[in-house]
Design a protein around this motif. Sequence first.
Motif, PDB file in Angstrom:
ATOM      1  N   GLU A 137       0.987  -1.344  -0.117  1.00 42.93           N
ATOM      2  CA  GLU A 137      -0.071  -0.133  -0.098  1.00 42.93           C
ATOM      3  C   GLU A 137       0.878   1.100  -0.040  1.00 42.93           C
ATOM      4  O   GLU A 137       1.108   1.850   1.092  1.00 42.93           O
ATOM      5  CB  GLU A 137      -1.210   0.007   1.267  1.00 42.93           C
ATOM      6  N   TYR A 168     -10.766  -8.356  -2.712  1.00 43.91           N
ATOM      7  CA  TYR A 168      -9.643  -7.861  -2.178  1.00 43.91           C
ATOM      8  C   TYR A 168      -9.045  -6.671  -2.488  1.00 43.91           C
ATOM      9  O   TYR A 168      -8.841  -5.704  -1.785  1.00 43.91           O
ATOM     10  CB  TYR A 168      -8.386  -8.866  -2.446  1.00 43.91           C
ATOM     11  N   GLU A 206     -11.571  -4.062  -1.115  1.00 49.37           N
ATOM     12  CA  GLU A 206     -11.645  -3.671   0.293  1.00 49.37           C
ATOM     13  C   GLU A 206      -9.979  -2.713   0.529  1.00 49.37           C
ATOM     14  O   GLU A 206     -10.071  -1.806   1.283  1.00 49.37           O
ATOM     15  CB  GLU A 206     -10.964  -5.113   1.033  1.00 49.37           C
ATOM     16  N   ALA A 207      -9.216  -2.917  -0.361  1.00 50.84           N
ATOM     17  CA  ALA A 207      -7.876  -2.082  -0.108  1.00 50.84           C
ATOM     18  C   ALA A 207      -8.640  -0.777  -0.860  1.00 50.84           C
ATOM     19  O   ALA A 207      -7.972   0.444  -0.208  1.00 50.84           O
ATOM     20  CB  ALA A 207      -6.941  -2.342  -1.159  1.00 50.84           C
ATOM     21  N   GLY A 217     -11.365   0.634  -0.094  1.00 53.17           N
ATOM     22  CA  GLY A 217     -12.001   1.215   0.774  1.00 53.17           C
ATOM     23  C   GLY A 217     -11.140   1.813   1.822  1.00 53.17           C
ATOM     24  O   GLY A 217     -11.543   2.713   2.558  1.00 53.17           O
ATOM     25  N   ARG A 218      -9.979   1.089   2.107  1.00 51.45           N
ATOM     26  CA  ARG A 218      -9.041   1.805   3.041  1.00 51.45           C
ATOM     27  C   ARG A 218      -8.382   3.047   2.584  1.00 51.45           C
ATOM     28  O   ARG A 218      -8.089   3.695   3.284  1.00 51.45           O
ATOM     29  CB  ARG A 218      -8.066   0.766   3.271  1.00 51.45           C
ATOM     30  N   LEU A 219      -7.964   2.971   1.201  1.00 51.34           N
ATOM     31  CA  LEU A 219      -6.794   4.017   0.748  1.00 51.34           C
ATOM     32  C   LEU A 219      -7.626   4.793  -0.211  1.00 51.34           C
ATOM     33  O   LEU A 219      -6.793   5.895  -0.313  1.00 51.34           O
ATOM     34  CB  LEU A 219      -5.967   2.995  -0.173  1.00 51.34           C
ATOM     35  N   HIS A 220      -8.534   4.889  -0.841  1.00 56.19           N
ATOM     36  CA  HIS A 220      -9.196   5.803  -1.748  1.00 56.19           C
ATOM     37  C   HIS A 220      -9.437   7.212  -0.890  1.00 56.19           C
ATOM     38  O   HIS A 220      -9.569   7.459  -0.017  1.00 56.19           O
ATOM     39  CB  HIS A 220     -10.628   5.321  -2.309  1.00 56.19           C
ATOM     40  N   LYS A 248     -13.548  10.456   0.523  1.00 55.86           N
ATOM     41  CA  LYS A 248     -14.245   9.358   1.577  1.00 55.86           C
ATOM     42  C   LYS A 248     -15.592   8.722   1.123  1.00 55.86           C
ATOM     43  O   LYS A 248     -16.098   7.632   1.120  1.00 55.86           O
ATOM     44  CB  LYS A 248     -14.676  10.212   2.641  1.00 55.86           C
ATOM     45  N   ALA A 270     -14.673   5.822  -1.040  1.00 59.33           N
ATOM     46  CA  ALA A 270     -14.069   4.671  -0.264  1.00 59.33           C
ATOM     47  C   ALA A 270     -15.169   4.010   0.272  1.00 59.33           C
ATOM     48  O   ALA A 270     -15.137   2.918   0.464  1.00 59.33           O
ATOM     49  CB  ALA A 270     -13.078   5.345   0.826  1.00 59.33           C
ATOM     50  N   LYS A 271     -16.123   4.759   1.010  1.00 61.01           N
ATOM     51  CA  LYS A 271     -17.551   4.360   1.319  1.00 61.01           C
ATOM     52  C   LYS A 271     -18.268   3.175   0.208  1.00 61.01           C
ATOM     53  O   LYS A 271     -18.363   2.145   0.528  1.00 61.01           O
ATOM     54  CB  LYS A 271     -18.391   5.246   1.989  1.00 61.01           C
ATOM     55  N   ARG A 307     -16.278   0.048  -0.082  1.00 58.14           N
ATOM     56  CA  ARG A 307     -16.259  -0.792   1.303  1.00 58.14           C
ATOM     57  C   ARG A 307     -17.991  -1.724   0.685  1.00 58.14           C
ATOM     58  O   ARG A 307     -17.858  -2.964   0.872  1.00 58.14           O
ATOM     59  CB  ARG A 307     -16.498  -0.221   2.435  1.00 58.14           C
TER      60      ARG A 307
END
Length: 491
Positions: free
Chosen positions: A429, A461, A464-465, A467-470, A473, A476-477, A480
Amino acid sequence: MSAEPHATLPPVRLPSDAELARHALVAPLFARAVRLARWAGPDTRVDIGGELVAAQLPEAAAALGFDAADEEGAVLASQAWRVAVDTGLVDVTEPDDDEGEEESGTAVPGEDLALVTGGAPGEVLDLWLAALDTVLADASVPDLDGLVDALDAGGEIDFDQLDWNPRREADFLDGVLANLYLLTVAERGASGGPVPLPVLAASMVIPQDMSEPTDAVLEQVSDAMMRLDDQFRQLEPIGLVEFRPVDEALMAETDDEELPAGSAAGAADDEDVSRYGMVRLTPLGLYGIRARMLEAGVTAPAVGELADKGADALLDAVSGYPEGAAQAEIEQWLTGRELPAAVAELLAAARGTDEGGPLRRLRCQQALAPAGPEAEAAVRAVLDDPELGGLARVWLSERGVADVPAPDGAMVFWLTVDTIAAQLAADGETAELPLLMQSLTAHHAGFFDQVWRVEHPATAYVLEAMGRLHPDKKAAKEARKAAFKARSRQS
């Protein structure tokens, strides 16, 4: 060499065996051993163990160009003779214990001496490796003055009094050299800069989970640094390292002639760090430590050793290499191959829905980057391939090739997932990855409403990444939520 047998190290770039053999032949200690092997003859006398008798050391020193009356010359001659005996450059016949103290053994040039001038590079390097074993063994022995003090009434060494365990000392030096090798190939490369001695000592002493070393640990670092200073002085003449010793003036500045606790460990950030000693493995040293690691069962790859392997073995291996090493390995693999056939083989090897597939395709794309028009036919042949079609279109478009069919939506989203999965596998990441994610999603309206349906094993996978890194906001939501749908769909 002590090492984890299943450990895998970054690949090292080494010169050819011929060049390494030339380095070996001019290493001062090895060259002196060769000269003494040629000097040995009918009048040469040795003690039990094959050591030169004391009366012959001045003559041996003179044969090496030293003053026969110089004590240091005698010490260097004795060391060179030991290397000559241990490598087979000299054959000795030891005296018989029953013949009395007046008798001595003899020595003559060994059969292996002919390999120095008439052997293949690999044979010369084998002789040098044998010499290296001797020097490493000597470097693991403490000061001889301490040995004399530790002799018991029977003339045997009292190891408890000496606080010296031969196996422990050998393992320590092996560990130091392994760490130096790793620092060289992972961070600096064979032609990079030297490593500060305090850094190397700290790597052996300070536990990885210790955030703030105690004074006692820092004192151990200082002690280890001085121990290494002595050992690297012994290892430099065999050509293993280039070494700048600890500055003697620095030692004189302290009251008790010992480095104060913590000074060595903190020296890495000081502009005068070189005063604490600097060490660098030479190309010959890299070769030697790698050879010892391979013998210990460590996976220590070298760039170029895949040149005669298939494309599947190439891509699997370079998937775990740093980008620069991967590119060098690929270039060597391509050398001498017919490019159209090689490109076709690479593309075939890049297929696969396994976990390593995305990174194999990234390395394949890297391999195809410098290819010219002669590769076009092989690339066009996979335009309809669901796994390679996107890669092929990118390659053709970058070269301005006409009539490249536009990808459909499914291929675009599949390629997006594959690209992010490959980047995650290659570099983790990174700070650049969120920007890539933002760029990809900005060009596709309703991206997350469609991407969770992509038939790619890494879809959930990757989402999910994202959702953490974008960096956005809201996106990212959405990522997820899409990841949850993809996981549900897969199950």
